[in-house]
Design an enzyme around this catalytic site. Structure first.
Site, PDB file in Angstrom:
ATOM      1  N   HIS A  89       0.817  -1.217   0.000  1.00 10.75           N
ATOM      2  CA  HIS A  89       0.000   0.000   0.000  1.00 10.75           C
ATOM      3  C   HIS A  89       0.850   1.266   0.000  1.00 10.75           C
ATOM      4  CE1 HIS A  89       0.363   0.701   4.439  1.00 10.75           C
ATOM      5  NE2 HIS A  89       0.265  -0.609   4.550  1.00 10.75           N
ATOM      6  N   ASP A  91      -0.009   4.346   1.243  1.00 12.08           N
ATOM      7  CA  ASP A  91      -0.177   5.314   2.326  1.00 12.08           C
ATOM      8  C   ASP A  91       0.547   4.911   3.595  1.00 12.08           C
ATOM      9  OD1 ASP A  91      -2.081   3.180   2.600  1.00 12.08           O
ATOM     10  OD2 ASP A  91      -3.223   4.402   4.026  1.00 12.08           O
ATOM     11  N   ASP A 150       6.169   0.753   6.805  1.00 10.41           N
ATOM     12  CA  ASP A 150       4.804   0.282   6.609  1.00 10.41           C
ATOM     13  C   ASP A 150       4.091   1.295   5.710  1.00 10.41           C
ATOM     14  OD1 ASP A 150       2.275  -0.822   6.798  1.00 10.41           O
ATOM     15  OD2 ASP A 150       1.943  -0.184   8.862  1.00 10.41           O
ATOM     16  N   GLU A 184      -4.877   2.038   2.638  1.00 14.97           N
ATOM     17  CA  GLU A 184      -4.986   0.818   3.429  1.00 14.97           C
ATOM     18  C   GLU A 184      -5.121   1.136   4.915  1.00 14.97           C
ATOM     19  OE1 GLU A 184      -3.322  -2.710   5.731  1.00 14.97           O
ATOM     20  OE2 GLU A 184      -2.713  -0.612   5.693  1.00 14.97           O
ATOM     21  N   GLU A 185      -4.428   2.180   5.359  1.00 11.04           N
ATOM     22  CA  GLU A 185      -4.402   2.506   6.783  1.00 11.04           C
ATOM     23  C   GLU A 185      -5.709   3.099   7.295  1.00 11.04           C
ATOM     24  OE1 GLU A 185      -2.182   1.428   8.548  1.00 11.04           O
ATOM     25  OE2 GLU A 185      -0.238   1.420   7.542  1.00 11.04           O
ATOM     26  N   HIS A 389       3.834   2.610  12.621  1.00  9.89           N
ATOM     27  CA  HIS A 389       2.970   3.702  13.092  1.00  9.89           C
ATOM     28  C   HIS A 389       3.598   4.485  14.248  1.00  9.89           C
ATOM     29  CE1 HIS A 389      -0.989   1.628  11.522  1.00  9.89           C
ATOM     30  NE2 HIS A 389       0.056   1.428  10.722  1.00  9.89           N
TER      31      HIS A 389
END
Length: 416
Positions: A89, A91, A150, A184-185, A389
């Site tokens: 992904h 984002d 991520d 996705e997030e 994150h």
């Protein structure tokens, strides 16, 4: 390909990608939710065209909702092999800023503490897997932002695998799709996904953690939007008349079991997680995420919210609590179990490349969980990223190289 060769390809690529600000915004409905994702998507579209793949064997598309779809035609004689896909992904999460990321490349990690800005520290005693990186190459955040491994580690690994295929046309394979997805997030679950255009029978998300990690089951995920209706009046004349919606929301949050929160659970234990709270005396809103691996457990959690709502209403006469719940994604285990070959090939590829694989549940979701629900079994594989994150995010470059080799071996195996 050996690690020295792969490092020269993957490190500069990853360092470039993380400088794109692609933080998504789950409060917005549009897809993509932020313009920065377009910038990276267009860059990847252009980059893939420069890798030297024959024009008649390559198809690259950027959809109106920022999905990058890359297709490689099968090599001669492999036209009847299943088409397989790989996803990552675009984002980054909005928990911590993803703007002006300053990645720190450590060529020969000495195994000691790494001091970051803002008083943060990466401590090998506390950080799982960090001590094992002594003498190796790692990349970490400077502490002012997240890193973006991520999922830009996954993107870099996929792009490096494509570059390797371009340079080694002798590797036979069936049709392959590579898909880079927005938002996705946000937990929306592949919004506006062009399912009708996807050819893959099986896919793999490249969006996991430590080397060897394989994930084929995840949470069932629901979201609750809860509204609290109070009754406003001058607070100097409030006795017996005021109903404070802010206090109602606070009372509701206090009813969520602390023993069933993200910070108190691991493994297969589910949780409630209050995500955002806003409001004033007259009206307040609360967003709560519900997670459980078991369907019955999720039903219990949804029902519990209604009970909590009634409890708050009893505490605040004339106040009103409205609970609205909706699913976000479902546990992918059951659909993947129906087509075990997708995991069997993954485990064999790991063995063939000398990777000691292990399975663990995803305490979250990936695009793979939603794609599996849509009919394409999609387990998740590692990227080498840790502490997603957060301002303590870091990635192992040797793990990234292992992921590239795994992708290439999966492509080769499916083409046999």
């Amino acid at each position: 390909m050996n690690n020295d060769q792969l490092e020269k390809l993957i490190v500069p690529r990853f360092l470039n990608y993380v400088r794109f600000d692609t933080q998504s915004d789950r409060s917005l409905i549009k897809t993509p939710s932020t313009e920065g994702q377009w910038n990276l998507a267009k860059f990847l579209q252009n980059e893939i065209l420069q890798l030297g793949l024959p024009a008649d064997k390559l198809e690259v598309k950027l959809t109106e909702h920022c999905y990058v779809i890359i297709r490689l035609s099968p090599t001669p004689g492999k036209e009847n092999k299943p088409c397989i896909g790989f996803l990552a992904h675009l984002d980054t999460a909005d928990d911590v800023s993803g703007k002006d990321v300053k990645p720190q490349l450590v060529q020969n990690y000495d195994g000691e503490k790494i001091n970051l800005t803002g008083g943060f520290c990466l401590d090998p005693i506390k950080e799982a897997g960090l001590a094992e990186q002594k003498g190796k190459v790692i990349i970490h955040t400077d502490g002012s932002t997240l890193l973006g491994a991520d999922n830009k580690a996954g993107i870099a690994e996929i792009m490096t695998a494509i570059e390797y295929l371009a340079a080694n046309p002798q590797i036979e394979h069936g049709a392959i799709e590579f898909i880079f997805t927005p938002d996705e997030e946000t937990g929306k679950g592949l919004p506006e996904f062009p399912l009708g255009e996807i050819k893959s029978s099986f896919c793999y998300t490249v969006d996991g953690g430590a080397v060897g990690e394989i994930e084929s089951e995840c949470f069932n995920a629901w979201k609750a939007d809860i509204e609290f209706i109070g009754k406003a009046i001058h607070i100097g004349h409030a006795r017996g008349k005021l109903v404070n919606a802010v206090l109602m929301a606070s009372a509701f949050v206090s009813l969520l079991p602390r023993s069933e929160s993200p910070e108190a659970t691991d493994g297969y234990y589910g949780y409630y997680c209050p995500m955002e709270i806003h409001g004033d005396i007259e009206k307040a809103t609360l967003e709560v995420f519900l997670r459980d691996f078991d369907t019955a457990g999720m039903e219990r959690r949804v029902a519990a919210l209604d009970t909590f709502a009634k409890t708050v209403e009893a505490q605040f006469p004339e106040g009103k609590v409205i609970v609205k719940t909706q699913p976000q994604y479902y546990n992918m285990k059951f659909k993947i179990d129906e087509k075990p070959e997708v995991l069997e090939k993954l485990k064999q590829a790991a063995l063939n490349t000398g990777i000691e694989w292990f399975q663990k549940p995803v305490r979250g979701g990936t695009d793979g969980s939603r794609l599996t629900e849509l009919g394409i079994p999609t387990p998740n594989i590692f990227t080498g990223g840790r502490n997603a994150h957060s301002r303590l995010e870091w990635v192992s470059v040797s793990d990234m190289c292992a992921a590239v080799n795994l992708i290439i071996e999966l492509i080769r195996l499916w083409g046999e």
